[in-house]
Scaffold this active site. Sequence first.
Site, short mmCIF file in Angstrom:
data_model
loop_
_atom_site.label_atom_id
_atom_site.label_comp_id
_atom_site.label_asym_id
_atom_site.label_seq_id
_atom_site.Cartn_x
_atom_site.Cartn_y
_atom_site.Cartn_z
N GLU A 139 59.74 14.35 -5.91
CA GLU A 139 61.21 14.20 -5.93
C GLU A 139 61.80 15.49 -5.38
O GLU A 139 61.33 16.57 -5.72
CB GLU A 139 61.68 13.97 -7.38
CG GLU A 139 63.18 13.95 -7.53
CD GLU A 139 63.64 13.77 -9.00
OE1 GLU A 139 62.95 13.08 -9.78
OE2 GLU A 139 64.69 14.35 -9.34
N GLU A 144 72.65 18.97 -6.83
CA GLU A 144 72.61 18.52 -8.22
C GLU A 144 73.13 19.61 -9.16
O GLU A 144 72.77 20.78 -9.01
CB GLU A 144 71.17 18.16 -8.64
CG GLU A 144 71.09 17.49 -9.99
CD GLU A 144 69.67 17.10 -10.40
OE1 GLU A 144 68.72 17.77 -9.95
OE2 GLU A 144 69.53 16.15 -11.17
#
Length: 323
Positions: A139, A144
Amino acid sequence: MYSTSLLIFTLLLTLASPAPAPSATASYTLIDNCSGASFLSCFDFFSSADPTHGFVHYLNQADAQAQNLFTITDDTVKISVDSTNITPDGRASVRLQSKKLYNRGLFVLDLVHMPASTCGSWPSFWTLGSAKPWPENGEIDIIEAVNTDTTNHMTLHTSDGCSITGAGGQGRVVTQNCFVGAAGQPANAGCGVESASAASFGSPVNAAGGGVYAMEWTAERIAVWFFPRGSVMGDLVAGTPDPSTWGPPDASFQGDCDLSTHFVDHSLLIDTTFCGDWAGSVWSSNPICSALAPTCADYVANNPAAFAESYWQINSLKIFSQW
Ligand SMILES: *[C@@H]1O[C@H](CO)[C@@H](O)[C@H](O)[C@H]1NC(C)=O
């Protein structure tokens, strides 16, 4: 009529099949232009339960469009969340997942606005290798952060046997081991780099008119740059990006890690969730947020207007390849 389409299809396949000859100074070619009206041809709406346990209700395409939470106007894509209703069962939002899978490339997101730095929110632009159980295919978190954060957090999550030195990036390496179960790191932390800029996520990005985030994934490293509006590199604006001229990235992930085995067949994702494994778990340690409500879910359920700025407004999303 059928045979005519078949002939055209065969012809297209034939034209598309020769691979470009490798060159010593490989430059990037645009392979997917997920911009404006083409945006929807690149993405599916993910409407199952949030794997990150967010207080969210992800809508399918028909519902998202009916509620105006997904619109395309004048080539600008806007992806919003419900900001009008009390939502005791989770706030309506959108999670998009690319139809195509990628292995290496240059991913460039030009946005005017991203979800603001708001208590309860957890927006993300990321890639996920979902063919095997998480995190075997890796990932990559490009954009974020949660709650009131204004600093971008860039992170890799992998199975065992991948760690980074952080050399070459401007940001601060928070954790070095990309393995989600690494000893001596918080569970699921992965290897994380915090941007050196406190205006790299959320509200200050919007105040600057947005900017461009670029992630370059090669055989050697994964790197992330953010250029605020007004400082976007000319080659990016021109659509002929050459990351070798951009200077040190905000995060550079390289070290003791075979990227070709730890990062496989990634789809690209854009979403805004609420609370859950990150925003919710740090709610009580954020003095601004915890003063608003006893729990994250309580706040998100009862304060729709707080999420009026929790939207992505995207000029373009372009994927380039040199392979
Ligand atoms: C990408 O798509 C947008 C929206 O349709 C279009 O305006 C733009 O010209 C395209 N760019 C390229 C390089 O094809």
